[in-house]
Motif scaffolding. Sequence first.
Motif, PDB file in Angstrom:
ATOM      1  N   SER A  94       2.126   7.666  10.200  1.00  0.00           N
ATOM      2  CA  SER A  94       2.105   7.062   8.866  1.00  0.00           C
ATOM      3  C   SER A  94       0.900   6.151   8.739  1.00  0.00           C
ATOM      4  N   LYS A  95       0.276   6.229   7.585  1.00  0.00           N
ATOM      5  CA  LYS A  95      -0.908   5.422   7.304  1.00  0.00           C
ATOM      6  C   LYS A  95      -0.760   4.798   5.931  1.00  0.00           C
ATOM      7  N   VAL A  96      -1.132   3.535   5.811  1.00  0.00           N
ATOM      8  CA  VAL A  96      -1.007   2.803   4.560  1.00  0.00           C
ATOM      9  C   VAL A  96      -2.367   2.764   3.880  1.00  0.00           C
ATOM     10  N   GLU A  97      -2.397   3.268   2.631  1.00  0.00           N
ATOM     11  CA  GLU A  97      -3.618   3.273   1.847  1.00  0.00           C
ATOM     12  C   GLU A  97      -3.399   2.497   0.555  1.00  0.00           C
ATOM     13  N   PRO A  98      -4.439   1.880   0.015  1.00  0.00           N
ATOM     14  CA  PRO A  98      -4.278   1.161  -1.257  1.00  0.00           C
ATOM     15  C   PRO A  98      -4.062   2.128  -2.414  1.00  0.00           C
ATOM     16  N   TRP A  99      -3.374   1.655  -3.437  1.00  0.00           N
ATOM     17  CA  TRP A  99      -3.126   2.477  -4.609  1.00  0.00           C
ATOM     18  C   TRP A  99      -4.426   2.661  -5.383  1.00  0.00           C
ATOM     19  N   PRO A 100      -4.645   3.832  -5.962  1.00  0.00           N
ATOM     20  CA  PRO A 100      -5.867   4.052  -6.741  1.00  0.00           C
ATOM     21  C   PRO A 100      -5.888   3.198  -8.002  1.00  0.00           C
ATOM     22  N   ALA A 101      -7.070   3.082  -8.592  1.00  0.00           N
ATOM     23  CA  ALA A 101      -7.257   2.205  -9.759  1.00  0.00           C
ATOM     24  C   ALA A 101      -6.432   2.666 -10.948  1.00  0.00           C
ATOM     25  N   GLY A 140       0.810  -1.211   0.000  1.00  0.00           N
ATOM     26  CA  GLY A 140       0.000   0.000   0.000  1.00  0.00           C
ATOM     27  C   GLY A 140       0.842   1.258   0.000  1.00  0.00           C
ATOM     28  N   LYS A 141       0.201   2.329  -0.300  1.00  0.00           N
ATOM     29  CA  LYS A 141       0.863   3.635  -0.358  1.00  0.00           C
ATOM     30  C   LYS A 141       0.936   4.235   1.037  1.00  0.00           C
ATOM     31  N   THR A 142       2.122   4.650   1.446  1.00  0.00           N
ATOM     32  CA  THR A 142       2.317   5.234   2.776  1.00  0.00           C
ATOM     33  C   THR A 142       2.028   6.720   2.722  1.00  0.00           C
ATOM     34  N   VAL A 143       1.078   7.126   3.559  1.00  0.00           N
ATOM     35  CA  VAL A 143       0.665   8.528   3.612  1.00  0.00           C
ATOM     36  C   VAL A 143       0.887   9.027   5.031  1.00  0.00           C
ATOM     37  N   LYS A 144       1.480  10.220   5.151  1.00  0.00           N
ATOM     38  CA  LYS A 144       1.702  10.834   6.456  1.00  0.00           C
ATOM     39  C   LYS A 144       0.500  11.691   6.831  1.00  0.00           C
ATOM     40  N   VAL A 145      -0.003  11.471   8.038  1.00  0.00           N
ATOM     41  CA  VAL A 145      -1.186  12.173   8.520  1.00  0.00           C
ATOM     42  C   VAL A 145      -0.789  12.948   9.768  1.00  0.00           C
ATOM     43  N   SER A 186      -1.813 -13.315 -19.642  1.00  0.00           N
ATOM     44  CA  SER A 186      -2.659 -12.632 -18.667  1.00  0.00           C
ATOM     45  C   SER A 186      -1.789 -12.034 -17.574  1.00  0.00           C
ATOM     46  N   ILE A 187      -2.254 -10.926 -16.997  1.00  0.00           N
ATOM     47  CA  ILE A 187      -1.538 -10.251 -15.921  1.00  0.00           C
ATOM     48  C   ILE A 187      -2.555  -9.723 -14.924  1.00  0.00           C
ATOM     49  N   GLU A 188      -2.189  -9.813 -13.654  1.00  0.00           N
ATOM     50  CA  GLU A 188      -3.063  -9.362 -12.576  1.00  0.00           C
ATOM     51  C   GLU A 188      -2.219  -8.589 -11.572  1.00  0.00           C
ATOM     52  N   VAL A 189      -2.618  -7.342 -11.286  1.00  0.00           N
ATOM     53  CA  VAL A 189      -1.900  -6.481 -10.356  1.00  0.00           C
ATOM     54  C   VAL A 189      -2.856  -6.099  -9.236  1.00  0.00           C
ATOM     55  N   LYS A 190      -2.435  -6.332  -7.988  1.00  0.00           N
ATOM     56  CA  LYS A 190      -3.258  -6.035  -6.826  1.00  0.00           C
ATOM     57  C   LYS A 190      -2.448  -5.196  -5.831  1.00  0.00           C
ATOM     58  N   SER A 191      -3.148  -4.350  -5.113  1.00  0.00           N
ATOM     59  CA  SER A 191      -2.537  -3.533  -4.065  1.00  0.00           C
ATOM     60  C   SER A 191      -3.006  -4.047  -2.715  1.00  0.00           C
ATOM     61  N   MET A 192      -2.055  -4.470  -1.895  1.00  0.00           N
ATOM     62  CA  MET A 192      -2.353  -5.004  -0.573  1.00  0.00           C
ATOM     63  C   MET A 192      -1.318  -4.479   0.412  1.00  0.00           C
ATOM     64  N   GLU A 193      -1.683  -4.506   1.664  1.00  0.00           N
ATOM     65  CA  GLU A 193      -0.770  -4.057   2.708  1.00  0.00           C
ATOM     66  C   GLU A 193       0.141  -5.194   3.124  1.00  0.00           C
ATOM     67  N   PHE A 194       1.442  -4.963   3.037  1.00  0.00           N
ATOM     68  CA  PHE A 194       2.418  -5.975   3.406  1.00  0.00           C
ATOM     69  C   PHE A 194       2.580  -6.019   4.922  1.00  0.00           C
ATOM     70  N   THR A 195       2.957  -7.181   5.400  1.00  0.00           N
ATOM     71  CA  THR A 195       3.307  -7.355   6.810  1.00  0.00           C
ATOM     72  C   THR A 195       4.817  -7.201   6.945  1.00  0.00           C
ATOM     73  N   HIS A 196       5.221  -6.093   7.520  1.00  0.00           N
ATOM     74  CA  HIS A 196       6.648  -5.799   7.641  1.00  0.00           C
ATOM     75  C   HIS A 196       7.177  -6.327   8.966  1.00  0.00           C
ATOM     76  N   GLU A 197       8.392  -6.836   8.897  1.00  0.00           N
ATOM     77  CA  GLU A 197       9.045  -7.292  10.117  1.00  0.00           C
ATOM     78  C   GLU A 197       9.456  -6.086  10.957  1.00  0.00           C
ATOM     79  N   ASP A 198       9.187  -6.191  12.238  1.00  0.00           N
ATOM     80  CA  ASP A 198       9.509  -5.096  13.157  1.00  0.00           C
ATOM     81  C   ASP A 198      10.976  -5.208  13.578  1.00  0.00           C
ATOM     82  N   PHE A 199      11.854  -4.672  12.720  1.00  0.00           N
ATOM     83  CA  PHE A 199      13.277  -4.731  13.031  1.00  0.00           C
ATOM     84  C   PHE A 199      13.633  -3.810  14.188  1.00  0.00           C
TER      85      PHE A 199
END
Length: 569
Positions: free
Chosen positions: A382-389, A368-373, A412-425
């Motif tokens: 920081s907030k993660v939002e999906p990418w627009p269409a 997802g797209k990281t947006v600062k609020v 065929s091709i398929e592109v999806k926007s999802m929030e990744f699970t990041h490791e808390d380093f």
Amino acid sequence: MDNYFDKVFTQIKNFLKTLGPQKIMATVVTGILILGGMGALFFWAGNTTYVPLMSNLNPEDANNIIRVLREKHIPFKLDITGKNVSIPTESVYELRLELATMGLPQSSVVGYEIFDKQTLGTTSFLQKINQKRAQEGELMRTINTIRGVKRSRVHLATPTRSTFVEDQKKTTASVVLDLDSGVRLNEKQVYGIGNLVARGVEGLDVTDVVIMDSDGKVLSRNPSDPLAAATATQLDYQNKIENDFEARIESVLSHVVGEGRVVAKVTADLDFSQVNETQTLFDADGSAIRSVEKHNDSMNGTRPGSQGAAGNAANTPGQASAPQNNEIKTETSKNNETTNFDIPQTIRKTSRSVGSIRHLSVAVVLDGKTVKVVGKDTKVTSKVEPWPAEKIKEFEDIAAGAIGLDRKRGDSIEVKSMEFTHEDFEEAQRVVAEKENKSYVQNLMIYGVIGLIVMLFFMFVVRPFIKWVTENTIDSVDTFLPQTIEELERMQKNQNLQTLEDIVPLLPENADPAKVEGEMIKEKIITLIDANPHKAALILKDWLHRESPTKKRGSDTKAGTEAPKSKSA
């Protein structure tokens, strides 16, 4: 300098004479315990840390390395198995380099140096055995240099040459690999080892080399089966194509969405069939005259015709026939024209490449797209939002162009926007830092407790003990001075003191008797102090300690009497 030490020893000797046997014994035992405890403490604090120098050594190599360490006077430790040698940390790397220059460890592998020592009585059989050992040893040395291979064993089976070719047996080889922990060789490395052994032995084919690991698992494939070899090659090629396409997509999109925030997977359907085509094409509309052949024949002439009249008259004898002109004129004309037309012909011979792409399926997942609020408290989060269409569509076109996607081919091709699970380093780093700080605090507490114990030991054990040992056995001056007339006479006799009768005649007539008695006591005290100065010093110390509380109580009493006066005033 010698007089100084003599005085010191004399004082020590005099001090020990003033102590009783129990105090002397207690002093010796306490001194031994203190020295032993301090020695153990310094030994524990300065204990040398040992690290492994070499591991999993053969007995011969371990013996050679230990010999070198003893020659250099370097301390070492050998474990119970005799395979691991440890030395202090400060010299481990230098010694490893030095041992490497000396050719240690040798791993007990014999190579072509076996021929350095030859005798005249060596038989041909022994020469063949030595040659076989040398070949095996050199192959083992070469294989051991491969990364991940700890040690190896090579066995060659070389049959005796036969006079007849059909009776000649093939040379075979077997290789056993002992790999490092966690190392797994891929197929190319295994094939490379087999090819290395095959090329190093005359008459050995790579198909006759068997490679296995120390667990008994066969690593080499049977290349004599062409179908299995072709399948393995096809799978490798397919994986290579898919990995290349995935790397292309991730490389392009990672510059937009960020490194590590895009994952691409490609499935390629490849055609491995071998096809040879021959195609002939004719162009009927594009015909052309290739050649024209014309033949013109003409013939003019006469030829004689039949003579005589026709009918019976001409066959009646005696009748003359009238003369006739029966010449036949011949006039012939023949024209022959042949036109040859050539039609354009195209012959195509096509051999389709093996491994052509029939279909591609592509799946791309974007983080997802990281947006600062900015919050109400002006705190930026920081907030993660999906990418627009529309962005997803752009990413899809970019990925399709990067790998040459052909939708007409059915790709065929398929592109999806999802929030990744990041490791808390950061959390992991915090835990590691806390662990290090905890270890540091523990060490600090250990040394602090040891120091506190040593300090308390000296304060509450050593200091009272020393005071007990050195305290005076005479409680007061009353016990120090003679108590009876008999003791005084005995002291005078032993120390040759003057009596009162001896002193009185020497005094003037107008002398005060009380003053004379005080002078006599003073002389006795001076004589006793000269005889035993150490005890005299202890008595003075005891007097000082007794006078200090008395003075304190006197000052308190004086303050108490003055307080009411000030109040009344």
